[in-house]
Design a protein around this motif. Sequence first.
Motif, short mmCIF file in Angstrom:
data_model
loop_
_atom_site.label_atom_id
_atom_site.label_comp_id
_atom_site.label_asym_id
_atom_site.label_seq_id
_atom_site.Cartn_x
_atom_site.Cartn_y
_atom_site.Cartn_z
N ALA A 1 -32.36 12.73 -19.47
CA ALA A 1 -32.60 12.33 -20.99
C ALA A 1 -33.34 11.13 -21.10
CB ALA A 1 -31.13 12.18 -21.51
N ASP A 2 -33.36 10.18 -19.99
CA ASP A 2 -34.25 8.71 -20.04
C ASP A 2 -35.32 9.03 -19.35
OD1 ASP A 2 -34.83 6.47 -19.78
OD2 ASP A 2 -33.33 5.77 -18.77
N PRO A 3 -36.26 9.02 -20.13
CA PRO A 3 -37.80 9.26 -19.64
C PRO A 3 -38.04 8.06 -18.63
CG PRO A 3 -37.90 8.47 -21.84
CD PRO A 3 -36.73 9.07 -21.60
N LEU A 4 -37.46 6.91 -18.50
CA LEU A 4 -37.73 5.84 -17.60
C LEU A 4 -36.43 5.67 -16.62
CD1 LEU A 4 -39.80 3.20 -19.56
CD2 LEU A 4 -40.85 5.04 -17.97
N GLY A 5 -35.60 6.96 -16.63
CA GLY A 5 -34.42 6.73 -16.00
C GLY A 5 -34.67 6.92 -14.48
N PRO A 6 -33.45 7.36 -13.59
CA PRO A 6 -33.56 7.48 -12.35
C PRO A 6 -34.28 8.59 -11.91
CG PRO A 6 -31.49 7.03 -12.82
CD PRO A 6 -32.16 7.19 -14.14
N LEU A 7 -34.25 9.52 -12.58
CA LEU A 7 -34.94 11.06 -12.03
C LEU A 7 -35.98 11.50 -13.32
CD1 LEU A 7 -35.26 13.49 -10.34
CD2 LEU A 7 -33.28 14.12 -11.57
N SER A 8 -37.04 11.63 -13.27
CA SER A 8 -37.96 12.37 -14.30
C SER A 8 -38.70 13.31 -13.94
CB SER A 8 -38.55 11.06 -15.20
OG SER A 8 -39.75 10.94 -13.98
N VAL A 9 -39.23 14.23 -14.85
CA VAL A 9 -39.96 15.59 -14.46
C VAL A 9 -41.06 15.60 -15.71
CG1 VAL A 9 -40.39 17.89 -14.21
CG2 VAL A 9 -38.26 16.80 -13.42
N PRO A 10 -42.22 14.90 -15.50
CA PRO A 10 -43.16 15.15 -16.68
C PRO A 10 -43.40 16.75 -17.14
CG PRO A 10 -44.38 14.12 -14.69
CD PRO A 10 -42.88 14.76 -14.29
N PRO A 11 -43.16 16.96 -18.37
CA PRO A 11 -43.00 18.48 -18.81
C PRO A 11 -44.10 19.22 -18.48
CG PRO A 11 -42.36 16.77 -20.68
CD PRO A 11 -42.72 15.80 -19.44
N ALA A 12 -45.37 18.85 -18.62
CA ALA A 12 -46.53 19.74 -18.01
C ALA A 12 -46.32 20.11 -16.69
CB ALA A 12 -47.82 18.90 -18.32
N TYR A 13 -45.24 19.41 -16.04
CA TYR A 13 -45.33 19.70 -14.30
C TYR A 13 -44.19 20.82 -14.22
CZ TYR A 13 -45.77 19.28 -9.28
OH TYR A 13 -46.11 19.67 -7.87
N LEU A 14 -43.45 20.88 -15.06
CA LEU A 14 -42.21 21.85 -14.68
C LEU A 14 -42.41 23.00 -14.38
CD1 LEU A 14 -39.10 21.66 -14.91
CD2 LEU A 14 -39.09 22.10 -17.25
N PRO A 15 -43.40 23.92 -14.84
CA PRO A 15 -43.52 25.32 -14.58
C PRO A 15 -43.95 25.22 -12.91
CG PRO A 15 -44.87 24.82 -16.73
CD PRO A 15 -44.44 23.64 -16.24
N ARG A 16 -44.73 24.45 -12.69
CA ARG A 16 -45.05 24.26 -10.99
C ARG A 16 -43.92 24.01 -10.29
NH1 ARG A 16 -50.85 21.21 -9.69
NH2 ARG A 16 -49.88 21.85 -7.75
N LEU A 17 -43.29 23.04 -10.64
CA LEU A 17 -41.90 22.59 -10.01
C LEU A 17 -40.63 23.68 -10.11
CD1 LEU A 17 -40.60 20.22 -8.64
CD2 LEU A 17 -39.93 19.27 -11.15
N LEU A 18 -40.65 24.45 -10.86
CA LEU A 18 -39.40 25.37 -10.94
C LEU A 18 -39.06 26.39 -9.74
CD1 LEU A 18 -37.55 25.65 -13.40
CD2 LEU A 18 -38.90 27.78 -14.01
N PRO A 19 -39.98 26.74 -8.99
CA PRO A 19 -39.61 27.30 -7.90
C PRO A 19 -38.85 26.33 -6.88
CG PRO A 19 -41.80 27.90 -8.20
CD PRO A 19 -41.50 27.14 -9.30
N TRP A 20 -39.35 25.16 -6.72
CA TRP A 20 -38.76 24.14 -6.03
C TRP A 20 -37.36 23.88 -6.21
CZ3 TRP A 20 -36.53 19.13 -5.92
CH2 TRP A 20 -36.64 18.49 -4.54
N LEU A 21 -37.36 23.70 -7.74
CA LEU A 21 -36.11 23.17 -8.40
C LEU A 21 -34.75 24.32 -8.09
CD1 LEU A 21 -36.78 21.74 -11.72
CD2 LEU A 21 -35.83 20.51 -9.81
#
Length: 418
Positions: free
Chosen positions: A76-96
Motif C-alpha cells: 500500500a505504501d509506494p515507497l515502503g519496504p516492498l513495491s511492484v511497479p504496476p506495469a511489471y506485475l503481469p511479467r512478475l505474476l508467475p514468479w509471485l
Amino acid sequence: MSSESGTQLDVAIIGGGIIGICAAAFLAEAGRKVTIFDRTGICEETSSGNAAAFAFSDVLPLAHKGMIRQLPKWLADPLGPLSVPPAYLPRLLPWLIRFWRAGAPEKYEAGLAAQAGMMKLAEAEWMGLLDRSGTRPMLREDGSLELYESEAEFRASLPGWAARARFDIGFRHVEGEDIATLQPGLSPRFVKGTFVPGWKTVADPKLLGKAVWAYAQAKGARFEMARIDRVAANQDEAALTLADGTTRRARHLVVAAGAWSHLLARQLGDRIPLETERGYNTTLPKGAFDVKRQLIFSGHGFVITPLETGLRVGGAVELGGIERPPNYDRSKALLQKAQKFLPGLDPVGGREWMGFRPSLPDSVPVIGRAPGGRSVVYAFGHGHLGLTQAAATGRLIRGLVLGQTPPIDLAPFSPLRF
Ligand SMILES: Cc1cc2nc3c(=O)[nH]c(=O)nc-3n(C[C@H](O)[C@H](O)[C@H](O)COP(=O)(O)OP(=O)(O)OC[C@H]3O[C@@H](n4cnc5c(N)ncnc54)[C@H](O)[C@@H]3O)c2cc1C
C-alpha cells in the motif's frame, strides 16, 4: 562446436560478482586455470554496494507466512519496504505464484533445512577463505541488533526465532537498558530487540571482493572484461561469444552472472524462474552516527551498517525487473526513516545506490550442474544472501568442477527443481 579461438580455456566463469570471485578463488587454489568474464569489472555491480552482512543466522525462506500477511500493508505504501511497479506485475505474476507456493508448510520447512545446512558451511568456508586470503582483518564480529516498535511486532517474530533455535542459532531478546547499551541514541519507539552475537559484517563488500580477487589472481586466475552475448555447450566443452563477436572455448563454464544468469541459462535450454529484488541504499560519511553494530528494522525492511568506508542505510525490495531505471526516492525514503530511528543521524553527503538481488521464489540458490551439458555449472540466485553464501558456493562449485562429493546434499539447490 566451431570456434574462432584456438586454445581451450580450462574454467570460464561468467560474472565477476562475489559468487564468481569466490568460485575463482577456490578453483585457482585447486590449481585450475580460471578466467572470469565480466562486462563491468570485478565486484562492480550488486556485490559492491550491499549491506555487508555475513548473515549466517538468516535461514528463514522469505515466503514465510508472516511475510505474506504483511504484503497488503507493505504494498500500500509506494515507497515502503516492498513495491511492484504496476506495469511489471503481469511479467512478475508467475514468479509471485511460485513464491506464494514456496510458503506452503512442507516446502517452507525443506527450504529452512537447506538454508540452515548451507549457512553452517557458509560460515566455515568464509572463515577459512578469509584466513587463506589474508582478509580476516576486514571482518567485524559485533553481532546485530534487530528492533521492534511494539509488543505485537516482537511477538510476531517469535516463531522465526524458535525456528532458528532448532538449528542452534544463538540470540538473546533484549529491552530497556540492554537496547540502549547495545546502541546508544536510538529512538525510544523501539520497545524490544533481539541481539544475534554470531552475526558478522565486513569492512566494505567491494573492498573484500577486490581483496579476495587479488588472492585468486595471485593463485593464477585471470580476468577478461567482456560482455558475453551467447553461450552454447555440449558434454565436453562450452563456447562463449563475446560482444565483439569473438569466441572462447572452455572445458568448464560456471554461470555466476547474478540477476542476468537466467538469460544465459535459457540459451542452454534451461528455464529458471530468476527474478530480481532490487534494493536501495545511501552510504553516508563515516561520522554520520556512531553505530555500534548492524541495526535491523525488519518491520521497515532495511538495515544500517557501520562500514570502514561510511555508514550504509538501506534495503527494501522492488520487484521491478532488470531493465527499469532506478527510483532513488526509495533511498531517500529509507534515509528519512533512519533519521527518525536515530534522531542524531547526520543525513548529509550520502551516495545513493541500487543493486539487483538475484532471487528465486523459494529463496534457495541454484548450485548445480546444468541438465543439458556436463561442462556447465550454475551458481546464482542467492537473493539477499549472496555475500554470506559466496565462499560456501565457491567450495561447492570447485567440487562440481572437480567431480568431488559435495559436503552438503545439493538436491535442494538443483536447477531441475522448478
Ligand atoms: C540493498 C542490498 C543489500 C544486500 N545486503 C546483503 C548482505 O548484507 N549480505 C548478503 O549476504 N547479501 C546481501 N545482498 C545480496 C548480495 O548483494 C547478492 O546476493 C550478491 O551480490 C549477488 O552476487 P552475484 O555474484 O551472484 O551477482 P552480481 O554481484 O550481480 O555479479 C554478477 C556479475 O555478472 C556480470 N554479468 C551479468 N551478465 C553478464 C554477461 N552477459 N556478460 C558479462 N558479465 C555479465 C555483471 O556485470 C555482474 O558483475 C544485498 C543486496 C542488495 C541489493
